[in-house]
Design an enzyme around this catalytic site. Structure first.
Site, short mmCIF file in Angstrom:
data_model
loop_
_atom_site.label_atom_id
_atom_site.label_comp_id
_atom_site.label_asym_id
_atom_site.label_seq_id
_atom_site.Cartn_x
_atom_site.Cartn_y
_atom_site.Cartn_z
N CYS A 110 0.85 -1.24 0.03
CA CYS A 110 0.22 0.08 0.07
C CYS A 110 0.84 1.25 -0.05
O CYS A 110 0.38 2.31 -0.31
CB CYS A 110 -0.80 0.01 1.19
SG CYS A 110 -2.04 -1.37 1.23
N HIS A 244 -3.08 7.29 2.49
CA HIS A 244 -3.64 5.87 1.99
C HIS A 244 -5.03 5.84 2.87
O HIS A 244 -5.33 5.90 3.62
CB HIS A 244 -2.37 4.92 2.38
CG HIS A 244 -3.26 3.59 2.31
ND1 HIS A 244 -3.45 3.35 0.92
CD2 HIS A 244 -3.07 2.34 3.05
CE1 HIS A 244 -4.17 1.88 1.09
NE2 HIS A 244 -3.74 1.63 2.28
N ASN A 275 -9.94 0.00 0.47
CA ASN A 275 -8.60 0.16 0.46
C ASN A 275 -8.27 -0.38 -1.17
O ASN A 275 -8.51 -1.53 -1.18
CB ASN A 275 -8.28 -0.65 1.32
CG ASN A 275 -6.55 -0.63 1.57
OD1 ASN A 275 -5.92 -0.42 0.52
ND2 ASN A 275 -5.93 -0.95 2.71
N1 COA Z 1 -18.26 -7.94 10.32
C1 COA Z 1 -18.86 -7.93 11.63
N2 COA Z 1 -17.87 -8.29 12.71
C2 COA Z 1 -16.71 -8.57 12.47
C3 COA Z 1 -16.15 -8.26 11.16
C4 COA Z 1 -17.04 -7.85 10.11
N3 COA Z 1 -16.51 -7.74 8.88
N4 COA Z 1 -14.69 -8.42 11.35
C5 COA Z 1 -14.51 -8.75 12.33
N5 COA Z 1 -15.57 -8.89 13.32
C6 COA Z 1 -15.56 -8.92 14.61
C7 COA Z 1 -14.39 -9.95 15.18
O1 COA Z 1 -14.63 -11.14 15.13
C8 COA Z 1 -14.39 -9.44 16.75
O2 COA Z 1 -15.65 -10.38 17.33
P1 COA Z 1 -15.11 -10.99 18.71
O3 COA Z 1 -15.10 -9.90 19.33
O4 COA Z 1 -16.52 -11.61 18.93
O5 COA Z 1 -13.96 -11.76 18.49
C9 COA Z 1 -15.32 -8.05 16.67
O6 COA Z 1 -15.81 -7.77 15.23
C10 COA Z 1 -14.16 -6.94 17.00
O7 COA Z 1 -13.08 -7.22 16.07
P2 COA Z 1 -12.11 -6.32 16.12
O8 COA Z 1 -10.93 -6.85 15.28
O9 COA Z 1 -11.44 -5.95 17.59
O10 COA Z 1 -12.23 -4.97 15.25
P3 COA Z 1 -11.66 -3.30 15.26
O11 COA Z 1 -12.56 -2.39 15.89
O12 COA Z 1 -10.31 -3.77 15.61
O13 COA Z 1 -11.80 -3.24 13.47
C11 COA Z 1 -10.59 -3.47 11.53
C12 COA Z 1 -11.07 -4.35 12.74
C13 COA Z 1 -9.91 -4.55 10.63
C14 COA Z 1 -11.42 -2.48 11.03
C15 COA Z 1 -9.42 -2.45 12.20
O14 COA Z 1 -8.58 -3.27 13.27
C16 COA Z 1 -8.42 -1.92 11.15
O15 COA Z 1 -9.06 -1.01 10.62
N6 COA Z 1 -7.15 -2.18 11.08
C17 COA Z 1 -6.17 -1.78 10.12
C18 COA Z 1 -6.65 -2.36 8.78
C19 COA Z 1 -5.80 -1.70 7.70
O16 COA Z 1 -5.50 -0.47 7.72
N7 COA Z 1 -5.50 -2.28 6.52
C20 COA Z 1 -4.65 -1.92 5.80
C21 COA Z 1 -3.22 -1.90 5.94
S1 COA Z 1 -2.58 -1.18 4.49
#
Ligand code: COA
Length: 318
Positions: A110, A244, A275
């Protein structure tokens, strides 16, 4: 370093996939996706590859720049989701647009588009090349595990790029890498060698979401701050930040740490595209260019982060 952006171009496939559409395939919902990421929809390829999209974005960038394919003397491309490992995307773009110049890829996930600009600026300063096409193109839908709700909802397909020539608009850059594959990776298949003792891979995007989130929210503002300090530019002088587009919350967190740059200056289109990895920054740049948002002389911070892990911040004058 020498660089002037002559023009921009982009292309996204026509199929729009909403969060509700995704909820038919994985256990998710619009409210969860919008509140955690700011993504409402993404464009997904049906029958176009990263090469097809890159060529369309390249044609658009050439037209916007008033440059013909045969005038290019270098093509630089980036993708993590290209059609082939060989030939690389840049060679395929060269053939498709009818250029005859050298062409090669850089790999930087990215952050890749800013590595392309850094490389182009270095080449332009030596006078070795004069007109360079830089394109990021991604068919992320090809490398996502569509059974993994934590990753498949985040990404979209698309391509975008710029044509650059020598100029005084590359004001500085700040590059960092924290190498390792624990947080973010896309493994390649191990193949069918009868001699291998390697464990089979899961050749799709793997991401530790919370570690990626922590890396981005700490590193992006720190890199921008260091970039501005070394270029002698005050935060208040920055007209726009094109970050980004991975997660709206990451951008908001970065804005909170950069007290002199209000959130309104952080341009965004993540709601519409998700993304798009190497295409993300030029896609937003092209949209803002075509809408007339960017004015000549504007100071723009470009900021990217991604697999590597890497983080790059670049200051350009529009
Ligand atoms: N829909 C519903 N629930 C979801 C889900 C979805 N698409 N994806 C994950 N969950 C659930 C998880 O299973 C978890 O459930 P649990 O608590 O029962 O285990 C819960 O939601 C919380 O998950 P969590 O990972 O703590 O959520 P978060 O608030 O950290 O958000 C992301 C997750 C991925 C949105 C966040 O971590 C993020 O944006 N990270 C950076 C990603 C990024 O920038 N990537 C690109 C890199 S270039």
């Amino acid at each position: 370093m020498s660089l002037h952006i002559l023009g921009t171009g982009s292309y996204v496939p026509p199929l729009v996939v909403t969060n509700d559409d995704l909820s038919k395939y994985v256990d998710t919902n619009d409210e969860w996706i919008v509140s955690r990421t700011g993504i409402h929809q993404r464009h997904i390829s049906v029958d176009e590859t990263a090469t097809d999209m890159a060529a369309k974005a390249a044609f658009a960038a050439l037209e916007n720049s008033g440059v013909k394919a045969e005038e290019l003397d270098l093509i630089l491309c980036a993708t993590v989701s290209g059609d082939n490992l060989c030939p690389n995307l840049a060679c395929m773009v060269q053939a498709t647009i009818g250029a005859t110049c050298p062409a090669f890829d850089l790999s930087g996930a990215c952050s890749a588009f800013l590595f392309l600009l850094e490389t182009a600026a270095a080449y332009l300063s030596t006078g070795r090349y004069h007109k360079i096409l830089c394109v990021g193109s991604e068919q992320m839908s090809r490398i996502l595990d569509w059974n993994d709700r934590s990753t498949c909802i985040l990404f979209g397909d698309g391509a975008a790029g710029v044509v650059v020539e020598q100029g005084e608009d590359y004001l500085g850059s700040q590059l960092m890498v924290r190498g390792g594959d624990e947080v973010l990776k896309v493994p390649t298949p191990i193949g069918n060698s009868p001699f291998t003792k390697l464990e089979p891979t899961h050749p799709y995007v793997y991401m530790n979401g919370s570690e990626t989130y922590k890396f981005a929210t700490r590193t992006v503002p720190a890199q921008i701050q260091q970039l501005l300090e070394k270029t002698g530019v005050e935060q208040e002088q920055v007209d726009w930040v094109i970050c980004h587009q991975a997660n709206r919350r990451i951008i908001e967190a970065a804005a909170r740490r950069l007290k002199g740059i209000p959130l309104e200056k952080f341009l965004m289109n993540i709601d519409e595209y998700g993304n798009t990895s190497a295409a993300s920054i030029p896609l937003l740049l092209d949209e803002c260019n075509r809408k007339g948002i960017l004015k000549r002389g504007d100071l723009i911070v470009l900021a990217a982060f991604g697999g590597g892990l890497s983080c790059v911040a670049t200051l350009i004058r529009w």
